[in-house]
Design an enzyme around this catalytic site. Structure first.
Site, short mmCIF file in Angstrom:
data_model
loop_
_atom_site.label_atom_id
_atom_site.label_comp_id
_atom_site.label_asym_id
_atom_site.label_seq_id
_atom_site.Cartn_x
_atom_site.Cartn_y
_atom_site.Cartn_z
CG ASP A 1 -1.78 -1.21 1.34
OD1 ASP A 1 -2.61 -1.42 0.44
OD2 ASP A 1 -1.61 -1.97 2.31
CG ASP B 1 -0.95 4.38 3.74
OD1 ASP B 1 -1.78 4.01 2.88
OD2 ASP B 1 -0.66 3.73 4.75
CG ASP C 1 2.66 2.72 15.13
OD1 ASP C 1 3.44 3.25 14.32
OD2 ASP C 1 1.91 1.77 14.82
#
Length: 456
Positions: A74, A76, A157
């Protein structure tokens, strides 16, 4: 496996628990990334948003993976534009989500996810507790507090996920020494680990998943609170934990992931009945689950499809025999006992990990097949071969045997039976009827039989 849980034999990293206000900038000559490696649609979104006056970068996993030579799944984008402003720029855009509002920009089958820069949540005013974005445990319930690029980097994170690539200037912005940790193969939380796990306990699962996927170690301060906070996974919606389970076990490193989940006592709170089976019958349970996950990893590596129902059937199976044996002791015949035990086990499991009905039904059918496969006399064997769940049931039988379960050669019998012409199959059935018809078809529940490594 412990090499992945703790930083070992690695140079100490600079302090990365506080984000720099000014990022380390790596220009094109200081890193290996090139804009053509990224999705052209994602690059186009960044360019268009920058031309409209917004900040925009490729971010997270795609940057990390390309630095490691891995092809991203993916791409992003992070931007200063709000979801509404992004949608105004792209007619093929759609705003999704409530807890975490995002924009999906569609290009045929490819979807580029665009997120607005987030900021940390301010302390909630007790007077406005009905509007609070946090649970009393510290868990974040809503996450649409927008901020600056620096804020966005701080609330991500792990350091390795806080890397921003500008395909126009061809430079990386690194606020958290993420490039250092990529190069030194470290999973490190940004900020105070205790607080970050309390904000979202799923981060503990993500730490394990990234360590297994990337073959990284988890930095000591990042791993230290996990056992203490493992019980907080009970606060996570069961549907979300199902999605996380798919990521944990279908990413190609399921066997290593399982070992780490057990080591860190996270498995106990995802699959409690199976965790109990690991204590009650450790050798058989561990071997069966691990063999199933090794096979899953092999299929993923070969590009073959993986059936989640088979995977969950293996994860839960070791907890089934004692329940079925207990019900048989109360007078239920073997098949109804298995069916009732399966219903109870799956119902309880779905309170923790919400396995959808499209998987729970075939799980029960695979388990039910384990009781039917020994019953081969007459026309039963051919009827079983025609059953749409035969192949999964047969494969599951072989899995049980690979874990050390004794089935009196049942797996080999079915292997041969499938390969023979009809005339020779009839001979196998006659021979079976003459030798052990009673063993294959018990009556009145008097015979004691081993199912799943436990005697009934």
């Amino acid at each position: 496996m412990l090499k992945k849980l703790f930083q070992s034999f690695r140079p100490p990293a600079p302090s990365v628990h506080h984000i720099r206000t000014t990022p380390q900038v790596l220009n094109s000559g200081q890193h290996s990334l090139q804009r053509h490696q990224f999705s052209r649609h994602a690059v186009g979104i960044v360019e268009r948003l920058q031309q409209a006056g917004y900040q925009a970068y490729l971010v997270g996993g795609c940057v990390r993976d390309l630095l490691l030579g891995i092809t991203p799944k993916d791409f992003d984008v992070a931007t200063s534009a709000t979801p509404e402003q992004v949608r105004a720029e792209f007619r093929n855009a759609r705003i999704i989500g409530r807890r975490f509002k995002l924009v999906h920009v569609h290009f045929g089958r490819e979807i580029i996810e665009v997120a607005t820069f987030r900021a940390h949540h301010p302390e909630d005013d007790e007077a406005d507790s009905h509007l609070s974005s946090r649970h009393q445990s510290g868990r974040i319930l809503r996450d649409n507090v927008y901020g600056t690029l620096e804020d966005d980097a701080q609330r991500r994170d792990f350091t390795i996920n806080a890397l921003y690539y500008d395909p126009v200037a061809e430079r990386i912005l690194d606020y958290a020494n993420g490039v250092h940790d990529v190069r030194n193969k470290l999973i490190r939380l940004i900020g105070d680990p205790l607080q970050r796990y309390q904000e979202d306990p799923v981060r503990m699962l993500r730490a394990v998943r990234f360590a297994a996927k990337l073959d990284f170690s988890i930095e000591r301060r990042t791993v230290q609170p996990i056992r203490e906070l493992a019980t907080s996974l009970r606060d996570i919606p069961a549907a979300r934990l199902f999605e996380e389970s798919l990521k944990l076990f279908l990413s190609g490193q399921a066997a290593d992931t399982f070992e780490m989940l057990v080591d860190l006592q996270l498995f106990d709170h995802l699959y409690p009945a199976s965790a109990y089976a690991l204590e009650f019958n450790p050798t058989y349970t561990h071997r069966l689950i691990r063999n199933a996950l090794v096979n899953t990893d092999l299929r993923v590596a070969q590009g073959k499809p993986v059936t989640p129902a088979f995977l969950f059937a293996a994860l839960l199976w070791p907890a089934l025999p004692m329940r079925a044996a207990h019900l048989q002791a109360q007078g239920l015949p073997p098949i109804p006992a298995i069916q009732e035990a399966a219903h109870e086990l799956i119902s309880e499991q779905c309170q923790r990990v919400a396995i959808p009905k499209r998987f729970t039904l075939p799980i029960k059918e695979i388990w039910d097949m384990q009781e039917r496969l020994p019953r081969r006399t007459g026309k039963r064997a051919d009827a079983l071969l025609e059953n749409p769940r035969f192949r999964a049931g047969y494969d599951f039988l072989l899995l049980r045997e690979s874990a050390g379960e004794h089935t009196d050669g049942l797996g080999q019998w079915w292997t041969e039976y499938q390969e023979l012409p009809d005339s020779e199959r009839r001979a196998m059935i006659r021979d079976l009827a003459g030798r052990d018809e009673e063993a294959a078809a018990p009556r009145n529940g008097r015979r004691r039989r081993r199912i799943g490594g436990a005697e009934e």
